[in-house]
Design a protein around this motif. Structure first.
Motif, mmCIF file in Angstrom:
data_model
loop_
_atom_site.group_PDB
_atom_site.id
_atom_site.type_symbol
_atom_site.label_atom_id
_atom_site.label_comp_id
_atom_site.label_asym_id
_atom_site.label_seq_id
_atom_site.Cartn_x
_atom_site.Cartn_y
_atom_site.Cartn_z
ATOM 1 N N PHE A 190 0.665 -1.539 0.179
ATOM 2 C CA PHE A 190 0.588 0.554 -0.008
ATOM 3 C C PHE A 190 0.963 1.208 -0.582
ATOM 4 C CE2 PHE A 190 -2.181 -3.675 2.146
ATOM 5 C CZ PHE A 190 -3.189 -2.922 1.321
ATOM 6 N N GLY A 191 2.363 1.135 -0.554
ATOM 7 C CA GLY A 191 2.866 2.269 -0.653
ATOM 8 C C GLY A 191 3.739 2.876 0.245
ATOM 9 N N LEU A 192 3.266 2.103 1.448
ATOM 10 C CA LEU A 192 3.736 2.741 2.741
ATOM 11 C C LEU A 192 5.134 1.702 3.562
ATOM 12 C CD1 LEU A 192 0.729 0.647 5.546
ATOM 13 C CD2 LEU A 192 0.622 2.153 4.919
ATOM 14 N N ASN A 193 6.438 3.180 3.530
ATOM 15 C CA ASN A 193 7.561 3.117 3.771
ATOM 16 C C ASN A 193 8.167 2.148 4.658
ATOM 17 O OD1 ASN A 193 10.311 3.432 2.393
ATOM 18 N ND2 ASN A 193 10.325 5.028 2.984
ATOM 19 N N ILE A 194 7.896 0.833 4.695
ATOM 20 C CA ILE A 194 8.665 0.304 6.090
ATOM 21 C C ILE A 194 9.701 -0.597 5.192
ATOM 22 C CG2 ILE A 194 6.145 -0.435 6.842
ATOM 23 C CD1 ILE A 194 5.190 -2.479 5.455
ATOM 24 N N GLY A 195 9.992 -0.231 4.973
ATOM 25 C CA GLY A 195 11.476 -1.225 4.623
ATOM 26 C C GLY A 195 11.822 -1.088 3.377
ATOM 27 N N ARG A 196 12.947 -1.699 3.012
ATOM 28 C CA ARG A 196 13.161 -2.365 1.570
ATOM 29 C C ARG A 196 12.661 -3.023 1.362
ATOM 30 N NH1 ARG A 196 18.832 -1.134 -1.796
ATOM 31 N NH2 ARG A 196 18.172 -2.756 -3.754
ATOM 32 N N ASN A 197 11.779 -3.820 0.233
ATOM 33 C CA ASN A 197 11.576 -5.291 -0.359
ATOM 34 C C ASN A 197 10.085 -5.802 0.966
ATOM 35 O OD1 ASN A 197 13.279 -5.024 -2.066
ATOM 36 N ND2 ASN A 197 15.391 -5.992 -0.749
ATOM 37 N N ALA A 198 9.770 -4.369 1.342
ATOM 38 C CA ALA A 198 9.074 -5.016 2.353
ATOM 39 C C ALA A 198 6.892 -6.253 1.779
ATOM 40 C CB ALA A 198 8.393 -4.034 3.012
ATOM 41 N N SER A 199 7.444 -5.443 0.034
ATOM 42 C CA SER A 199 6.107 -5.994 -0.438
ATOM 43 C C SER A 199 6.427 -6.917 -0.558
ATOM 44 C CB SER A 199 6.526 -4.715 -1.806
ATOM 45 O OG SER A 199 6.987 -5.293 -3.117
ATOM 46 N N PHE A 200 5.164 -7.851 -2.424
ATOM 47 C CA PHE A 200 5.383 -9.240 -2.173
ATOM 48 C C PHE A 200 6.704 -9.112 -3.361
ATOM 49 C CE2 PHE A 200 3.399 -7.616 -6.002
ATOM 50 C CZ PHE A 200 3.332 -8.751 -6.994
ATOM 51 N N LEU A 201 7.391 -8.929 -3.364
ATOM 52 C CA LEU A 201 8.033 -8.889 -4.799
ATOM 53 C C LEU A 201 10.049 -8.310 -4.201
ATOM 54 C CD1 LEU A 201 6.920 -7.835 -8.149
ATOM 55 C CD2 LEU A 201 7.792 -10.227 -7.406
ATOM 56 N N ASP A 202 11.082 -8.507 -4.283
ATOM 57 C CA ASP A 202 12.008 -8.122 -3.985
ATOM 58 C C ASP A 202 12.832 -7.725 -4.961
ATOM 59 O OD1 ASP A 202 14.157 -8.061 -2.517
ATOM 60 O OD2 ASP A 202 15.387 -9.991 -2.860
ATOM 61 N N PHE A 203 12.894 -6.252 -4.939
ATOM 62 C CA PHE A 203 12.915 -5.097 -5.504
ATOM 63 C C PHE A 203 13.685 -4.602 -5.137
ATOM 64 C CE2 PHE A 203 7.998 -4.388 -5.435
ATOM 65 C CZ PHE A 203 7.732 -4.224 -6.431
ATOM 66 N N PRO A 204 14.625 -4.268 -5.824
ATOM 67 C CA PRO A 204 14.673 -4.018 -7.268
ATOM 68 C C PRO A 204 14.603 -5.094 -8.182
ATOM 69 C CG PRO A 204 17.122 -3.187 -6.911
ATOM 70 C CD PRO A 204 16.584 -3.523 -5.854
ATOM 71 N N TYR A 205 13.107 -4.836 -9.286
ATOM 72 C CA TYR A 205 13.024 -5.524 -10.420
ATOM 73 C C TYR A 205 14.582 -5.756 -10.716
ATOM 74 C CZ TYR A 205 10.391 -7.804 -13.527
ATOM 75 O OH TYR A 205 9.247 -8.982 -14.360
ATOM 76 N N LYS A 206 14.345 -7.087 -11.123
ATOM 77 C CA LYS A 206 15.760 -7.966 -11.894
ATOM 78 C C LYS A 206 15.042 -8.489 -13.277
ATOM 79 C CE LYS A 206 19.444 -6.630 -8.774
ATOM 80 N NZ LYS A 206 21.042 -7.299 -8.329
ATOM 81 N N GLU A 207 16.222 -8.440 -14.608
ATOM 82 C CA GLU A 207 15.705 -9.112 -15.941
ATOM 83 C C GLU A 207 16.755 -9.616 -16.201
ATOM 84 O OE1 GLU A 207 14.030 -11.565 -16.579
ATOM 85 O OE2 GLU A 207 12.097 -11.821 -15.611
ATOM 86 N N CYS A 208 17.150 -10.637 -16.994
ATOM 87 C CA CYS A 208 17.758 -11.099 -17.400
ATOM 88 C C CYS A 208 17.451 -11.986 -19.134
ATOM 89 C CB CYS A 208 19.291 -12.159 -16.805
ATOM 90 S SG CYS A 208 18.272 -12.859 -15.734
ATOM 91 N N LEU A 209 19.036 -11.905 -19.898
ATOM 92 C CA LEU A 209 19.030 -12.254 -21.417
ATOM 93 C C LEU A 209 20.361 -12.886 -21.226
ATOM 94 C CD1 LEU A 209 17.661 -9.412 -23.614
ATOM 95 C CD2 LEU A 209 15.912 -11.494 -22.142
ATOM 96 N N ARG A 210 20.186 -14.177 -22.177
ATOM 97 C CA ARG A 210 21.486 -14.627 -22.273
ATOM 98 C C ARG A 210 22.318 -13.477 -23.506
ATOM 99 N NH1 ARG A 210 20.698 -20.492 -25.221
ATOM 100 N NH2 ARG A 210 20.230 -19.454 -26.744
ATOM 101 N N LEU A 211 23.705 -13.811 -23.707
ATOM 102 C CA LEU A 211 24.518 -12.779 -24.672
ATOM 103 C C LEU A 211 23.560 -13.069 -25.870
ATOM 104 C CD1 LEU A 211 25.726 -10.584 -24.656
ATOM 105 C CD2 LEU A 211 28.447 -11.943 -25.704
ATOM 106 N N ASP A 212 23.440 -14.199 -26.463
ATOM 107 C CA ASP A 212 22.548 -14.431 -27.686
ATOM 108 C C ASP A 212 21.363 -13.572 -28.095
ATOM 109 O OD1 ASP A 212 22.426 -16.295 -26.150
ATOM 110 O OD2 ASP A 212 22.381 -17.726 -28.154
ATOM 111 N N GLU A 213 20.422 -13.866 -27.518
ATOM 112 C CA GLU A 213 19.158 -13.189 -27.565
ATOM 113 C C GLU A 213 19.790 -11.504 -27.419
ATOM 114 O OE1 GLU A 213 16.311 -16.720 -24.804
ATOM 115 O OE2 GLU A 213 17.885 -14.443 -23.387
ATOM 116 N N ALA A 214 19.623 -10.928 -26.523
ATOM 117 C CA ALA A 214 20.452 -9.989 -27.098
ATOM 118 C C ALA A 214 21.647 -9.116 -27.549
ATOM 119 C CB ALA A 214 21.400 -9.601 -24.911
ATOM 120 N N MET A 215 21.664 -9.474 -28.647
ATOM 121 C CA MET A 215 22.905 -9.387 -29.573
ATOM 122 C C MET A 215 21.074 -10.186 -31.451
ATOM 123 S SD MET A 215 25.299 -8.089 -29.094
ATOM 124 C CE MET A 215 25.972 -8.894 -31.206
#
Length: 330
Positions: A190-215
């Motif tokens: 609910f936007g309550l500033n109660i500490g890092r990663n307190a919501s259901f996701l572990d923020f900050p959001y991270k994503e990744c690709l293989r290098l050949d996919e990225a190329m």
């Protein structure tokens, strides 16, 4: 030597993308020197190109032909108001309602890891060094809904070549800006500033690709859509677009890019590895554990349509996964 990529079987790019962009997609946007680069926006860059090449905009009812199916471009209103961006909230309408909290200029991106040229670069400076192109891509969400969106961006491989990965680099990880003052949900429920990663996701959001996919030339870093700069709800000011993958792979509001030797774990993979894998490839034959992926609901249209393998881009990208178990590419 210019790379001539194959035309996807799902989209006739020349018929759905303005002809000047199809023919001039490799054109460099050289803006001169001094303070000009810092002042010009993506909008003015596009306006300059349009004037020079006598640009004719696409009509709203322009259609795409996709394996015999006829699809309309999703309206800009729908594409900018029906969004998943959990940093702003759980509802599809939250990103648009709460996106004003995000300040997108100036915006710095840190590029680091297994590369020869690590850097921190302002987005506008980066834009001045790459080729902006317009691409119309199908967008498929893991929730089994889809859109057709005209993106503005540059091929990720341009940035990759700029920073020169070392031989150790096998993966690229992207990270969303972490700032609870701008992204309410990063501070907790609910936007309550109660500490890092307190919501259901572990923020900050991270994503990744293989290098050949990225190329691959279809992989974009987008800075605009519908001939305008990206709005906060769509991932302003810069986001990833990989058209053959589910939308959760297309990370928004990127402020860090890392080149890694070992395969990292992305946010949704860490949250629920039984439902969200590293690859996130669209596959109608591989169901989500809680629902089928064999069909999809097109936003703005009635009914459902069959889901296409790799979202219709199989002829272009299926070679990247030759010999791998499709059930493990989810």
């Amino acid at each position: 030597m210019e790379f001539k990529f194959k035309q996807a079987n799902s989209i006739d790019y020349k018929s759905v993308t303005p002809e000047y962009l199809f023919n001039e997609r490799r054109r460099f946007l050289k803006l001169g020197v001094g303070g000009i680069v810092g002042v010009l926006s993506v909008d003015s860059l596009l306006a300059d190109i349009a004037r020079e090449l006598k640009y004719k905009s696409m009509s709203k009812d322009e259609m795409l032909k996709l394996n015999g199916e006829v699809l309309h471009l999703t309206s800009e209103e729908l594409a900018t108001s029906y969004n998943n961006f959990y940093e702003f909230g759980y509802s599809k309408s939250d990103p648009k309602k709460k996106g004003d909290s995000l300040k997108v200029s100036p915006w710095e991106i840190s590029i680091e890891g297994e590369i020869k040229n690590p850097m921190k670069i302002e987005l506008e400076n980066l834009i001045s060094k790459v080729n902006l192109v317009e691409r119309v891509y199908r967008f498929r969400c893991v929730e089994a809904w889809s859109m057709v969106v005209p993106w503005i961006g540059f091929e990720l491989r341009e940035l990759i070549k700029m920073v020169e990965p070392t031989k150790k680099a096998k993966y690229i990880q992207f990270t969303t800006l972490y700032d609870p003052e701008q992204f309410p949900m990063q501070g907790g429920f609910f936007g309550l500033n109660i500490g890092r990663n307190a919501s259901f996701l572990d923020f900050p959001y991270k994503e990744c690709l293989r290098l050949d996919e990225a190329m691959h030339p279809l992989t974009l870093l987008a800075v605009g859509m519908y001939k305008k700069r990206l709005l906060p709800q769509n991932g302003a000011p810069i986001r990833l677009v990989v058209p053959w993958k589910y939308g959760y792979k297309m990370i928004k509001s990127i402020n860090k890019i890392e080149f890694l030797e070992e395969q990292p774990i992305s946010t949704w993979e860490a949250e629920n590895p039984k439902e969200y894998g590293f690859y996130g490839n669209v596959d109608p034959e591989v169901s989500h554990p809680r629902w089928s992926q064999s069909s999809e609901r097109v936003i703005g249209q009635r009914g459902r349509i069959p889901t296409l393998y790799l979202n219709g881009y199989a002829k272009d990208v299926e070679h990247l996964y030759a010999g791998l178990d499709r059930t493990k590419l989810y």
